[in-house]
Design an enzyme around this catalytic site. Structure first.
Site: not given
Ligand code: MN
Length: 745
Positions: A93-94
């Protein structure tokens, strides 16, 4: 925690290494197979991926995945696959890495879990998360893939809650609300008791900071006296347990702040009276699983020899475990000074399961592969989820019942969360949002279904307010409101709208006189006031302005009647009122006059009805009606529940006559019906077909308005009997999409 003090970046390396060591040690001390290598690899990979990134608190980002992995290991008892997935949970996600990268390095299983975690972070557990049944269904599907996705997500949230301090207050409030609504019940459901309690307490702390502090203080101040009491209570029990040769732990248990608060709120008792503030737990060691129940019963027997048992507070979760797998024996006995003490009796194994969920089963299945144990657990969880009912909706309901006995949480269409008292309606919600929304509210949509203003809301409902500029607040709405803010805002809106209605009525009255070339005069005013039994000039204007009274032919007749005749009639009314008050039995029944003692038959005389129908409530034959005598010989019929009847009863009581519809009456009268529902192709056709073809009724007027997916249809039909109307409305309501079909006046 580091989040409370300014973080010193100088220590980065040391802090990270220490945190990781705690994680690794916990894993090495568990019964899982030693797969240190892959954990090491995941740690190094995640550390590299999050390099240079810091959390809001100033800490290096990697501390978060390590903390989540530690929760997964220590507090949930999960193994290497889960630990690795937790370490990697924010990577996709990051950072720029993809699920494929993870698959390549760590294999299918871990990649799948990380993928699941990435997906749900945007969905059910995302920023706009509202606890819709749909989302729970999605969640069930997610769990079907791998229960670990949900567990790691739970650990993720727990760590975020523990470090919530560094978030801005608005975010704190939102996250705390969501946690209390979704995560805590889920943790409870999964049997993760310790996590559930911590999530609740943390949510409570951020939602009600002052109450939380006060309670914490009170618990602390009462600690010394509680300890003394407990030692006194425990001593004789310890003696007995020792004599039995048991290995055990006997500890006083303090209820969590949240559960004390909840009890105070639901039971409306002060802190001091939350009696199971005194609770104790006996956890005994027992190698033989088959002896556990018997041992619980032995302890029970010893304790009840010593203390008096509360007759209705014994809970046997041994014979029938709770749906989440909880097993124990709970009893309540009377300690000194008549204080009730709850004692929970359970084995070490039961205790582990209670605190850490079924994951704790792990500890007892030494040497087995993590996956095979988890498969069994997953099956158990799915059975649990299936238990309350076949649908996700039922599960949601049960969760809500568990948690929100004293308050409900609803969501706006955007997903904003609102706390409402139980019994709150759509109208309450509308007024809570804004006075104007409340005042112009015509209906609501709850979970996308059209509902009336009076609809009571339930936790988890998503509520949308539908308004119309032509809507005005009604005094009857008061009964639909349970919130103080709603009631206050309604009253204010009513005052405002009453002034507007009176003003409008005045305009209409003046226009009516002008249109008919009548000079406005005191005399004319008195005539009209008398005709409609208004209490005052303003009252008349209000009646006209609100449509309660429609100026028309009848008004003109009265206005054009000879002055003295009218005045005489008016005075006669007044006089009759007096006579009737004094001696109603002596009412003359002279030619054409109404005998107030008798039941007045409503019928046709020479083809004309011997009565007039009030235009405020438009009664039809078959309705429960009451007659009102004017001019001594004319009977105006009102519906019994007409709001004006109540007033007439109070002011002109003796002029009310009991009436009866003559069975031979064949007159057909117009009745107004309102139909509302969800707009769809062909719905109007079906409505007309029911009325004209099925019921063979004459329609006199039809007005349909559709907007925002909702239609409102006003129509007049000619009806000979009220029961036909009831039948018609019932048939209309059975049309798909029709939400409401009812007579209106
Ligand atoms: Mn995270």
């Amino acid at each position: 925690m580091t989040s409370q003090q300014p973080y010193n970046p100088q220590n980065d390396e040391q802090v990270i290494t220490d945190a990781y060591k705690v994680l690794l040690d916990s894993y090495l001390n568990s019964n899982h197979r030693r797969k240190v290598e892959i954990i090491e690899k995941a740690y190094n990979f995640a550390r590299e991926a999050h390099k240079g990134v810091r959390r809001r608190s100033g800490e290096p980002y990697i501390l978060h995945p390590i903390a989540v992995a530690t929760i997964v290991s220590v507090e949930m008892g999960l193994g290497s696959t889960s630990i690795c997935s937790a370490l990697l949970h924010d990577v996709v996600e990051d950072t720029d890495y993809t699920v494929e990268d993870i698959r390549h390095l760590f294999g299918d299983k871990i990649a799948e879990i990380v993928d699941g975690l990435t997906k749900i972070s945007g969905g059910i557990f995302g920023d706009g998360a509202s606890a819709q049944a749909e989302n729970f269904r999605k969640l069930l599907l997610t769990m079907g893939n791998d229960i670990r996705v949900v567990l790691i997500k739970m650990a993720d949230r727990l760590h975020n809650m523990r470090t919530l301090q560094s978030m801005p207050p608005a975010k704190q409030y939102k996250i705390a609300g969501e946690t209390l609504y979704i995560y805590a019940p889920l943790a409870h459901r999964l049997g993760l008791f310790a996590i559930k309690t911590e999530l609740e307490d943390l949510s409570f702390k951020y939602n009600h900071p002052e109450t939380f502090e006060t309670l914490k203080r009170k618990i602390a101040t009462s600690e010394a006296s509680r300890n003394t009491f407990f030692e006194e209570f425990a001593a004789p029990i310890r003696e007995r347990l020792d004599r039995m040769g048991l290995q055990y732990e006997f500890k006083a248990r303090v209820k969590s702040c949240y559960s004390i608060w909840k009890k105070m709120e639901t039971k409306h008792v002060p802190f001091e009276e939350v009696y199971d503030l005194y609770a104790a737990r006996i956890v005994f060691e027992c190698d033989d699983e088959s002896l556990e129940k018997r041992r619980c019963m032995d302890i029970y027997s010893e304790i009840t020899d010593l203390y008096k048992l509360h007759p209705s507070r014994t809970r046997d979760w041994l014979s029938t475990p709770k749906p989440n797998g909880y097993r124990a024996l709970h009893i309540t006995v009377m300690g000194s000074h008549g204080t009730w003490v709850e004692v929970q009796i359970r084995s070490r194994r039961m205790d582990d399961i209670a605190e850490r969920g079924l994951a704790a089963h792990w500890k007892y299945k030494i040497g087995e592969d993590e996956d095979s144990g988890l498969t069994a657990w997953l099956r158990t969880i799915q059975d649990i989820l299936k238990q309350p009912g076949p649908t996700a909706m039922d599960m949601l309901d049960t969760i809500k019942l568990d948690l929100f006995s004293n308050a409900i949480v609803v969501f706006s269409p955007k997903g904003d969360l609102f706390n409402m008292p139980p019994g709150a309606t759509v109208l309450d919600f509308a007024f809570t949002l804004h006075s104007e929304l409340g005042a112009h509210c015509i209906a609501g949509k709850v979970n996308r279904q059209l509902v009336p203003l009076s609809q009571q809301l339930a936790s988890g409902d998503q509520v949308e307010v539908l308004t119309s500029r032509s809507q005005v607040p009604q005094p009857e709405w008061e009964s639909m409101l349970v919130t103080a803010v709603g009631q206050a805002r309604l009253r204010q809106a009513l005052r405002h709208s009453r002034r507007q209605v009176v003003h409008r009525g005045e305009e209409m009255y003046k226009r009516f006189l002008a249109d008919n070339n009548i000079e406005p005069s005191n005399d004319a005013m008195i005539k009209v006031i008398a005709l409609y039994h208004a209490a005052s000039k303003d009252d008349l204007y209000r009646m006209i302005g609100s449509g309660e009274v429609v100026l028309g032919e009848l008004t003109l007749q009265r206005l054009r009647r000879k002055k003295n005749g009218t005045l005489l009639g008016f005075l006669r009314d007044k006089l009759r009122l007096k006579t009737a008050d004094a001696a109603p039995t002596e009412q003359p029944a002279a030619d054409g006059q109404v005998d107030l003692k008798k039941v007045y038959d409503l019928r046709l005389v020479d083809g004309k009805p011997n009565y007039e129908l009030s235009d405020c409530c438009k009664p039809i034959p078959g309705d429960d009606v009451v007659g009102f005598v004017i001019d001594g010989n004319r009977v105006v019929v009102h519906k019994m529940d007409c709001p004006r009847v109540a007033r007439l009863k109070a002011t002109h009581g003796p002029l009310l006559v009991q009436t009866r519809w003559d069975e031979t009456t064949t007159v057909r009268l117009p009745a107004s019906v309102r139909v509302e529902g969800i707009d769809r192709q062909g719905v109007l056709l079906e409505i007309i077909s029911v009325i004209s073809t099925t019921m063979v009724l004459d329609m006199r007027r039809l007005n349909i308005e559709a907007y925002d997916g909702v239609f409102h249809c006003d129509l007049d039909v000619l009806i000979a009997d009220a029961t036909i109307l009831t039948d018609m409305c019932r048939r209309l309501r059975s049309i798909k999409g029709v939400n409401m079909a009812a007579r209106v006046s």
